[in-house]
Design a protein around this motif. Structure first.
Motif, short mmCIF file in Angstrom:
data_model
loop_
_atom_site.label_atom_id
_atom_site.label_comp_id
_atom_site.label_asym_id
_atom_site.label_seq_id
_atom_site.Cartn_x
_atom_site.Cartn_y
_atom_site.Cartn_z
N GLU A 41 -36.94 146.66 8.76
CA GLU A 41 -36.54 145.30 8.40
C GLU A 41 -37.74 144.38 8.31
O GLU A 41 -38.68 144.47 9.10
CB GLU A 41 -35.60 144.77 9.49
N TYR A 51 -32.79 152.96 6.22
CA TYR A 51 -33.24 151.62 6.57
C TYR A 51 -32.79 151.32 7.99
O TYR A 51 -31.65 151.56 8.35
CB TYR A 51 -32.65 150.61 5.58
N TYR A 52 -33.70 150.76 8.80
CA TYR A 52 -33.30 150.34 10.14
C TYR A 52 -33.54 148.84 10.28
O TYR A 52 -34.53 148.31 9.80
CB TYR A 52 -34.02 151.12 11.25
N SER A 68 -31.52 144.70 10.68
CA SER A 68 -30.37 143.89 10.28
C SER A 68 -30.05 144.11 8.81
O SER A 68 -30.79 144.78 8.09
CB SER A 68 -30.67 142.41 10.52
N HIS A 69 -29.01 143.48 8.37
CA HIS A 69 -28.54 143.61 7.00
C HIS A 69 -29.66 143.37 5.99
O HIS A 69 -30.39 142.39 6.09
CB HIS A 69 -27.39 142.63 6.76
N GLU A 70 -29.81 144.26 5.04
CA GLU A 70 -30.82 144.17 4.00
C GLU A 70 -30.17 144.52 2.67
O GLU A 70 -29.53 145.54 2.56
CB GLU A 70 -31.94 145.19 4.30
N THR A 71 -30.32 143.65 1.70
CA THR A 71 -29.64 143.92 0.44
C THR A 71 -30.56 144.35 -0.70
O THR A 71 -30.14 145.11 -1.56
CB THR A 71 -28.85 142.67 -0.02
N LYS A 80 -31.12 148.08 -0.80
CA LYS A 80 -29.82 148.71 -1.05
C LYS A 80 -29.40 148.56 -2.52
O LYS A 80 -29.01 149.54 -3.16
CB LYS A 80 -28.76 148.08 -0.15
N TYR A 81 -29.50 147.35 -3.07
CA TYR A 81 -29.06 147.15 -4.44
C TYR A 81 -30.02 147.75 -5.46
O TYR A 81 -29.61 148.17 -6.52
CB TYR A 81 -28.83 145.67 -4.72
N GLN A 87 -28.02 152.52 6.29
CA GLN A 87 -28.53 151.39 7.06
C GLN A 87 -28.10 151.56 8.51
O GLN A 87 -26.91 151.71 8.80
CB GLN A 87 -28.01 150.08 6.51
N LEU A 121 -29.19 150.52 12.90
CA LEU A 121 -29.71 149.42 13.70
C LEU A 121 -31.15 149.59 14.17
O LEU A 121 -31.86 148.61 14.30
CB LEU A 121 -28.81 149.19 14.92
#
Length: 161
Positions: free
Chosen positions: A71, A94-95, A97-100, A103-104, A114, A116
């Protein structure tokens, strides 16, 4: 060509790749091949704290690759790794928090997970059934806030294997 001969050549190439990585990586935590287990070569590249360093690492490792990435709040220029990821990376783990953006950009083209933390990412990499694959821990991010520095993060990663 006989199947046994093909397997033998493939194993020799795998050993040569490991030797090349060992010769290349004279800096601990920078493209550091440190283990071969479960049909996987484990590479600690914790010193890669930005996407440019990770691009260099992806370029210098033969595929297939499982890429463990972390992250960051920094903007990543994913264009510089796009072709490398599509041609070499079998799985992105991926480790954080939320990552876009990752991903996209890659999630529909490459297997993407994804999780933690690093420990969960390593467990996921172990579940990959591919043999003769490199697991590249190249976070492309700062080690903070979870680790004091890239060295501590790299040691943590290596101790999980």
């Amino acid at each position: 060509m006989k199947v046994e001969h093909k397997i033998s050549i493939k194993n020799k190439l795998f050993v040569k790749r490991e030797q090349s990585l060992n010769d290349f990586s004279s800096i601990e935590h920078r493209l550091e091949f440190f283990s071969k287990s479960n049909g996987k070569s484990w590479i600690n590249d914790s010193k890669s704290t930005d996407i440019g360093a990770t691009a260099f690492s992806l370029e210098n490792i033969d595929g297939p690759i499982i890429w463990i990435v972390g992250e960051t709040q920094q903007e990543r220029d994913l264009d510089i790794i796009y072709d490398l990821v599509l041609s070499k990376v079998e799985e992105i783990i991926y480790y954080g928090s939320h990552e876009t953006k990752l991903k996209y950009r890659f999630g529909s083209k490459v297997k993407y997970s994804q999780l933690l933390d690093i420990k969960s990412a390593v467990k996921m990499a172990l579940k990959n059934q591919s043999n003769n694959i490199s697991v590249l821990f190249s976070p492309a991010c700062s080690s903070f806030p979870n680790h004091e520095n890239y060295k501590a993060r790299g040691e943590y990663f290596k101790n999980l294997i």
